[in-house]
Design an enzyme around this catalytic site. Structure first.
Site, PDB file in Angstrom:
ATOM      1  N   CYS A  98       0.809  -1.218   0.000  1.00 42.91           N
ATOM      2  CA  CYS A  98       0.000   0.000   0.000  1.00 42.91           C
ATOM      3  C   CYS A  98       0.850   1.281   0.000  1.00 42.91           C
ATOM      4  O   CYS A  98       1.416   1.632  -1.030  1.00 42.91           O
ATOM      5  CB  CYS A  98      -0.960  -0.044   1.181  1.00 42.91           C
ATOM      6  N   HIS A 199      -3.636  -5.879   1.769  1.00 41.56           N
ATOM      7  CA  HIS A 199      -3.483  -6.117   3.202  1.00 41.56           C
ATOM      8  C   HIS A 199      -4.060  -7.502   3.482  1.00 41.56           C
ATOM      9  O   HIS A 199      -4.490  -8.196   2.571  1.00 41.56           O
ATOM     10  CB  HIS A 199      -4.278  -5.083   4.005  1.00 41.56           C
TER      11      HIS A 199
END
Ligand code: ZN
Lengths: 249, 454
Positions: A98, A199
């Site tokens: 991310c 994630h």
């Protein structure tokens, strides 16, 4: 056979710590330990200058953070630029999630319209909508070929940033958004680089990906890179259930 | 009487009545309808009794229940037992509170009670108390919840801070949470700021042991220094640069004795059913309020010693030869608290963990990786359940726990039977949408088999 040992540098563990991302380090440590490999974890902290030789590491790991935190550490990250570039040239494995993914590109324009310069190690760049609610959120499945065959990677995405100009994506999106809203591809990869929005944490439900990273890191050392199979019954059952649930929709 | 108010109340009450006739709980619905018609509908209500509200990420329901019990034991206006109006768990948004007030008000929107004791969602404090005059606000803690993983905690705190800038009522704040304590500075003119905390306990650590939130000084941005951490980021902190954090608490819970489930305030000894450190913080908040309202310490003693919330908050389930303590965990902090209790317990035990990923849970379950399983004393077996039963099983396995001692049973009734297969001590953790189904499944099991030995 000599003892196998790997060194992992966890960058900004206190700042880039969105839910669960440090779990990737825990998964790597666990899977190493099961094979008798020692994983030594080092940290690089924000505004705490150190002399760590990044090229002496086997894996460098960056997690995700909120916009505010990414801005905070931009300067410190820039001060590490040369060491990261050198580590990359020396084939250290780079794993970035991310925010970490975004910051190694050319730049990141955040949801406040702030342009945060990236390290420019890779040529992609990211822009977020200024509408803070406009985010790609949800379960995601990506099919990658990085591990030498088609492998479905399961995770959870939550990002406002839209990443474009990605030369070699990590994989094809089977469910979810990916690099851009309703996108076809996700992340960025090279033989020794995985940069992704996933994630979950990423490695928790994708044991073959974790083992790929460990093998590649051992291979670079010239050490024996074969990994004995371990008990992955829970992971297999979890994958089976989620793939059925998410792909049958 | 304002005719428009009258019509609003009439319409609202009619909705409540209809729902009841249909055999349904009013819930949020009537409030939601009124809100849709008029965003300021809460101003139709008037009330001259004191309003006490509790907000914060974890512990609202328990704290509100304790306060409710305390105030109930007081004498009301008419010399009889005080009349308390309080909201049920889950109805803590403005629409839920609106729906509840509709049931209690007269046709003018007037509410007749001795005290209003309300649990209020963190983000709804400003909108609710723009229209209802708040006398005491208790702020427990701020943790990252599942839904606000992008710096939303900060946004939330700033919202409450803005509301407090013009607030002059009692403000009861956790002195050991840097994100809560900072609210004491929102209105420098407010003389009614009271801090509470708990003295250092035996489980306190020098280093942060569980994921936490308050790393930087809210006043000057410097990294905060801690003498010790009680749990998560709750502990004795101070800013090395500007001195923020040197707080003298109004009340402090002291002399914690785990053997006898006792502790003291101002030299008086008290007992409680469960000695979780976060529970002690809640009790310290309750004690601060009791002191503000001059409630006799004998009353406080009775409530602390006897009362249990029993709604999936440290709730006990018993069979002939087994017992389970079940606790809700909406976030890592909640789960870590139950693990602390489990680790405090010296004997052998089994753990049931129920994890769902429904929309109200935030759909993302990666927060379970912020639960600290590194200490897992005497856990002989783990049963996992819920829509993400495998995720939590993997998480526990990767902390180093033997996967062969983990049983995955997504079906809750089967999971209940599985965990009670053996006798002995059990702990249960369930997340937000899992807690009520888990309670129901445990009760069903006990109804059928609870009399028999495992
Ligand atoms: Zn400061």
């Amino acid at each position: 056979m000599s003892e196998r040992k790997l060194k992992l540098l966890h960058m900004y563990p206190n700042v880039l710590d969105l839910y669960g991302d440090s779990g990737n380090v825990e998964v790597l440590r666990y899977r190493c330990a099961q094979r008798g490999i020692t994983l030594e974890v080092y940290q690089h902290l924000m505004n705490k200058p150190d002399n760590t030789d990044f090229s002496d590491m086997d894996i460098i790991y960056l997690g995700g953070g909120a916009d505010y935190e990414q801005q905070l550490l931009a300067d410190d990250l820039m001060s590490c630029k040369d060491r990261i570039f050198k580590a990359y040239e020396n084939k250290v494995f780079l794993l970035m999630i991310c925010g970490g993914y975004q910051l190694l590109g050319k730049y990141y324009k955040d949801s406040n319209g702030e342009r945060i310069p990236g390290l420019g190690l890779f040529s992609y760049h990211t822009e977020a909508s200024t509408n803070k609610r406009d985010r790609c959120i949800g379960n995601i499945i990506v099919e990658t070929e990085l591990v030498g065959k088609k492998y479905k990677v399961i995770g959870f995405e939550n990002h406002g940033g839209q990443t474009t100009d990605v030369k070699t994506p990590f994989g094809k999106v089977l469910h979810g958004n990916g690099n851009v809203r309703s996108g076809e591809t996700e992340g960025y990869c090279e033989e020794r680089v995985i940069a992704t929005y996933l994630h979950g944490p990423l490695l928790s439900k994708n044991p073959q990906l974790a083992d790929y990273i460990i093998s590649k890191a051992l291979e670079r050392q010239g050490a024996d890179s074969t990994l004995a199979p371990i008990n992955d019954k829970l992971e297999e059952a979890c994958r089976k259930e989620l793939l059925t649930r998410l792909l049958s929709k | 009487m304002k005719p428009l108010n009258f019509l609003t109340v009439l319409f609202g009450k009619a909705m409540v009545k209809t729902l009841k006739l249909m055999g349904r709980d009013a819930g949020n619905f009537p409030g939601l309808v009124l809100w849709t018609l008029n965003k300021n509908y809460l101003k139709v209500f008037s009330c001259d009794c004191p309003i006490i509200a509790v907000t914060g990420t974890n512990g609202k329901t328990s704290t509100t229940n304790f306060l409710n019990n305390l105030f109930r034991s007081l004498k009301g206006k008419n010399g009889k037992k005080a009349k308390i109006i309080t909201n049920m768990q889950g109805n803590n948004l403005d629409t839920g509170i609106g729906s509840m007030l509709l049931q209690y008000c007269d046709m003018n929107g007037h509410i007749d009670a001795d005290y209003l004791v309300l649990e209020v969602d963190e983000s709804h404090v400003p909108v609710i108390f723009k229209h209802l005059k708040l006398e005491t606000l208790v702020v427990l803690n701020f943790f990252r919840d599942q839904l606000d993983r992008n710096g939303e905690v900060e946004t939330l705190i700033l919202k409450i801070h803005k509301f407090l800038k013009t607030y002059n009522g009692n403000l009861v704040l956790n002195a050991d949470d840097p994100n809560v304590a900072r609210l004491g500075y929102s209105n420098p003119k407010n003389k009614n700021v009271y801090y509470y905390n708990v003295e250092k306990y035996e489980g306190a650590t020098d280093e942060l042991y569980e994921a936490g939130e308050g790393r930087f000084c809210p006043k000057c941005g410097e990294e905060l220094a801690y003498d010790y951490y009680q749990y998560s980021h709750i502990g004795r902190f101070h800013c090395p640069k500007c001195g923020y954090g040197n707080i003298k608490p109004y009340v402090q819970l002291q002399s914690i004795d785990f053997e006898n489930n006792s502790f003291s305030f101002e030299g008086e000894s008290y007992t409680t059913k469960h000695m979780g450190i976060y529970h002690l913080y809640n009790l310290s908040a309750v004690y601060a309020v009791s002191k503000l309202y001059n409630i006799d310490h004998r009353v406080v003693k009775k409530v602390f010693g006897k009362f249990e919330v029993n709604n999936g908050r440290l709730e006990k389930f018993e069979t002939a030869n087994a017992s389970m303590l079940l606790n809700l965990a909406k976030n890592p902090v909640g789960a870590n608290m139950t693990l602390r209790l489990l680790n405090q317990d010296k004997g052998e035990k089994e753990l049931l963990f129920v994890l769902n990923d429904n929309i109200a849970d935030g759909t993302d379950v990666s927060w379970i990786w912020d639960i600290n399983f590194s200490i897992f004393n005497g856990v002989t077996r783990v049963v996992t359940s819920g829509t993400r039963a495998y995720d939590i099983a993997i998480r526990i396995k990767c902390s180093g726990y033997d996967p062969d001692r983990i049983t995955v049973q997504p079906d809750l009734d089967k999971a209940a039977a599985e965990i009670f297969k053996n006798g002995g001590t059990k702990y249960g953790i369930a997340n937000y949408t899992a807690i009520q189904p888990t309670r129901a499944a445990l009760k069903r099991y006990i109804e059928r088999k609870g009399g028999e030995k495992s």
